[in-house]
Design an enzyme around this catalytic site. Structure first.
Site, PDB file in Angstrom:
ATOM      1  N   LYS A  13     -24.947 -31.654 -38.006  1.00 51.57           N
ATOM      2  CA  LYS A  13     -26.208 -31.780 -37.252  1.00 51.57           C
ATOM      3  C   LYS A  13     -27.366 -32.115 -38.190  1.00 51.57           C
ATOM      4  O   LYS A  13     -28.144 -33.020 -37.913  1.00 51.57           O
ATOM      5  CB  LYS A  13     -26.537 -30.466 -36.523  1.00 51.57           C
ATOM      6  CG  LYS A  13     -25.510 -30.024 -35.517  1.00 51.57           C
ATOM      7  CD  LYS A  13     -25.919 -28.729 -34.824  1.00 51.57           C
ATOM      8  CE  LYS A  13     -26.066 -27.536 -35.742  1.00 51.57           C
ATOM      9  NZ  LYS A  13     -24.821 -27.098 -36.408  1.00 51.57           N
ATOM     10  N   ARG A  88     -29.722 -22.399 -29.429  1.00 48.92           N
ATOM     11  CA  ARG A  88     -28.374 -21.904 -29.705  1.00 48.92           C
ATOM     12  C   ARG A  88     -27.909 -20.949 -28.623  1.00 48.92           C
ATOM     13  O   ARG A  88     -26.775 -20.446 -28.705  1.00 48.92           O
ATOM     14  CB  ARG A  88     -28.347 -21.192 -31.056  1.00 48.92           C
ATOM     15  CG  ARG A  88     -27.908 -22.095 -32.218  1.00 48.92           C
ATOM     16  CD  ARG A  88     -27.856 -21.235 -33.465  1.00 48.92           C
ATOM     17  NE  ARG A  88     -26.998 -21.763 -34.500  1.00 48.92           N
ATOM     18  CZ  ARG A  88     -27.450 -22.406 -35.576  1.00 48.92           C
ATOM     19  NH1 ARG A  88     -28.726 -22.653 -35.721  1.00 48.92           N
ATOM     20  NH2 ARG A  88     -26.593 -22.804 -36.505  1.00 48.92           N
ATOM     21  N   ARG A 171     -19.446 -17.140 -37.824  1.00 50.58           N
ATOM     22  CA  ARG A 171     -20.408 -18.084 -37.226  1.00 50.58           C
ATOM     23  C   ARG A 171     -19.731 -18.964 -36.179  1.00 50.58           C
ATOM     24  O   ARG A 171     -20.335 -19.313 -35.163  1.00 50.58           O
ATOM     25  CB  ARG A 171     -21.035 -18.956 -38.319  1.00 50.58           C
ATOM     26  CG  ARG A 171     -21.953 -18.147 -39.217  1.00 50.58           C
ATOM     27  CD  ARG A 171     -22.325 -18.904 -40.467  1.00 50.58           C
ATOM     28  NE  ARG A 171     -23.197 -20.028 -40.180  1.00 50.58           N
ATOM     29  CZ  ARG A 171     -23.389 -21.038 -41.015  1.00 50.58           C
ATOM     30  NH1 ARG A 171     -22.763 -21.077 -42.176  1.00 50.58           N
ATOM     31  NH2 ARG A 171     -24.206 -22.005 -40.689  1.00 50.58           N
TER      32      ARG A 171
HETATM   33  P1  ADP Z   1     -24.832 -28.552 -39.855  1.00 48.92           P
HETATM   34  O1  ADP Z   1     -26.278 -28.929 -39.992  1.00 48.92           O
HETATM   35  O2  ADP Z   1     -24.249 -28.954 -38.535  1.00 48.92           O
HETATM   36  O3  ADP Z   1     -24.555 -27.125 -40.199  1.00 48.92           O
HETATM   37  P2  ADP Z   1     -24.473 -30.236 -42.249  1.00 48.92           P
HETATM   38  O4  ADP Z   1     -25.191 -31.484 -41.854  1.00 48.92           O
HETATM   39  O5  ADP Z   1     -25.172 -29.334 -43.230  1.00 48.92           O
HETATM   40  O6  ADP Z   1     -24.018 -29.406 -40.931  1.00 48.92           O
HETATM   41  O7  ADP Z   1     -23.031 -30.658 -42.796  1.00 48.92           O
HETATM   42  C1  ADP Z   1     -22.111 -29.660 -43.296  1.00 48.92           C
HETATM   43  C2  ADP Z   1     -21.420 -30.170 -44.566  1.00 48.92           C
HETATM   44  O8  ADP Z   1     -20.545 -31.257 -44.224  1.00 48.92           O
HETATM   45  C3  ADP Z   1     -22.408 -30.727 -45.611  1.00 48.92           C
HETATM   46  O9  ADP Z   1     -21.933 -30.398 -46.909  1.00 48.92           O
HETATM   47  C4  ADP Z   1     -22.391 -32.232 -45.357  1.00 48.92           C
HETATM   48  O10 ADP Z   1     -22.705 -32.957 -46.547  1.00 48.92           O
HETATM   49  C5  ADP Z   1     -20.961 -32.476 -44.885  1.00 48.92           C
HETATM   50  N1  ADP Z   1     -20.848 -33.525 -43.848  1.00 48.92           N
HETATM   51  C6  ADP Z   1     -21.763 -33.820 -42.870  1.00 48.92           C
HETATM   52  N2  ADP Z   1     -21.321 -34.835 -42.078  1.00 48.92           N
HETATM   53  C7  ADP Z   1     -20.095 -35.172 -42.550  1.00 48.92           C
HETATM   54  C8  ADP Z   1     -19.101 -36.144 -42.156  1.00 48.92           C
HETATM   55  N3  ADP Z   1     -19.282 -36.982 -41.109  1.00 48.92           N
HETATM   56  N4  ADP Z   1     -17.945 -36.203 -42.877  1.00 48.92           N
HETATM   57  C9  ADP Z   1     -17.751 -35.365 -43.929  1.00 48.92           C
HETATM   58  N5  ADP Z   1     -18.637 -34.435 -44.360  1.00 48.92           N
HETATM   59  C10 ADP Z   1     -19.786 -34.325 -43.681  1.00 48.92           C
HETATM   60  P1  AMP Z   2     -28.254 -23.302 -39.596  1.00 47.15           P
HETATM   61  O1  AMP Z   2     -28.999 -23.667 -40.821  1.00 47.15           O
HETATM   62  O2  AMP Z   2     -28.724 -24.090 -38.382  1.00 47.15           O
HETATM   63  O3  AMP Z   2     -26.762 -23.342 -39.772  1.00 47.15           O
HETATM   64  O4  AMP Z   2     -28.644 -21.784 -39.261  1.00 47.15           O
HETATM   65  C1  AMP Z   2     -28.288 -20.730 -40.162  1.00 47.15           C
HETATM   66  C2  AMP Z   2     -28.408 -19.378 -39.463  1.00 47.15           C
HETATM   67  O5  AMP Z   2     -29.762 -19.152 -39.041  1.00 47.15           O
HETATM   68  C3  AMP Z   2     -27.574 -19.223 -38.184  1.00 47.15           C
HETATM   69  O6  AMP Z   2     -26.233 -18.860 -38.461  1.00 47.15           O
HETATM   70  C4  AMP Z   2     -28.360 -18.105 -37.468  1.00 47.15           C
HETATM   71  O7  AMP Z   2     -28.101 -16.836 -38.026  1.00 47.15           O
HETATM   72  C5  AMP Z   2     -29.803 -18.465 -37.803  1.00 47.15           C
HETATM   73  N1  AMP Z   2     -30.367 -19.387 -36.776  1.00 47.15           N
HETATM   74  C6  AMP Z   2     -30.755 -20.694 -36.947  1.00 47.15           C
HETATM   75  N2  AMP Z   2     -31.194 -21.223 -35.791  1.00 47.15           N
HETATM   76  C7  AMP Z   2     -31.071 -20.234 -34.856  1.00 47.15           C
HETATM   77  C8  AMP Z   2     -31.311 -20.156 -33.458  1.00 47.15           C
HETATM   78  N3  AMP Z   2     -31.778 -21.213 -32.757  1.00 47.15           N
HETATM   79  N4  AMP Z   2     -31.069 -18.977 -32.818  1.00 47.15           N
HETATM   80  C9  AMP Z   2     -30.619 -17.909 -33.494  1.00 47.15           C
HETATM   81  N5  AMP Z   2     -30.331 -17.917 -34.802  1.00 47.15           N
HETATM   82  C10 AMP Z   2     -30.551 -19.064 -35.487  1.00 47.15           C
END
Ligand code: ADP
Ligand code: AMP
Length: 213
Positions: A13, A88, A171
């Protein structure tokens, strides 16, 4: 344009939201980034949020909703935003709907980045994050030019406390229980768009651009 990114933790995301923000010139709003910035600064909000984040649980709606509404009320969000990690829960989505409806506006798209659980744990263990500027890397898929250092701002990269395997599993359970129902919620509103998040990240972005136009 107002966009919501849906998907499991680690689905990509944030990776996609940053590119959307740059291409469509709208702010990238991540509640997780806001919490992490508060943790780094040692604020009371940060301390409270951390107690939930470290357990793989959601921060309570009451706290999260206030932070999000304050953020989207800022001037830079006047022409839209891309929300990453919010809503969320169904109550969060309802509060957001109420807030945009009050302004006679609407959410345009909810984009679900679909990645099966099996892929998630592998991705999260390789994630490296910059708490200063919010950039995200992956040690295999998106390595920084210099190991452990952010390309964008030179800060030391961290492994997020909540990216440990046990916490990632918690998570994912939280996601399935509390966040996945939002897919049906936005589908019923007719604004849900699905993309295959297992593809290469540039291909995922191309699929998103094809949707947004
Ligand atoms: P989210 O915001 O949904 O938690 P991230 O954007 O931080 O996820 O992505 C999680 C991990 O996966 C990061 O280390 C990112 O660089 C990697 N990643 C993101 N998109 C892809 C993809 N399409 N293929 C492989 N790795 C990815
Ligand atoms: P993220 O960086 O989006 O993966 O969020 C990391 C952590 O922050 C999550 O696992 C939750 O504990 C908290 N968090 C982020 N966004 C929300 C939300 N909209 N509602 C509740 N908790 C959140």
């Amino acid at each position: 344009m107002k966009i919501i990114m849906l998907g499991a933790p680690g689905a990509g995301k944030g990776t996609q939201a940053k590119q959307i923000a740059a291409k469509y010139n709208i702010p990238h709003v991540s509640t997780g980034d806001i919490f992490r910035a508060n943790i780094k600064e040692g604020t009371a909000l940060g301390m409270e949020a951390k107690s939930y984040m470290d357990k793989g649980q959601l921060v309570p709606d009451e706290l999260t909703v206030k932070i999000l509404l304050d953020r989207v009320a800022k001037d830079d969000c006047k022409n839209g935003y891309v929300l990453d990690g919010f809503p969320r829960t169904i109550p969060q989505a309802e509060v957001l709907d109420e807030a945009v409806t009050k302004l006679s506006e609407k959410i345009d798209y909810a984009i679900n980045v679909d990645v099966p659980d099996e892929n998630i744990i592998r991705r999260m263990s390789g994630r490296r994050a910059c708490v200063k500027c919010g950039a995200t890397y992956h040690i295999v898929n998106v390595p920084p030019k210099k190991e452990g250092i952010c390309d964008a701002c030179g800060e030391a990269l961290i492994v997020r406390d909540d990216d440990k395997e046990e916490t990632v599993k918690a998570r994912l359970a939280t996601y399935h229980e509390q966040t996945q129902p939002l897919i049906d919620y936005y589908s019923a509103k007719g604004i849900l768009k699905e993309v295959d998040g297992t593809k290469d990240m540039n291909d995922v972005f191309a699929d998103i651009v094809a949707i947004l136009g």
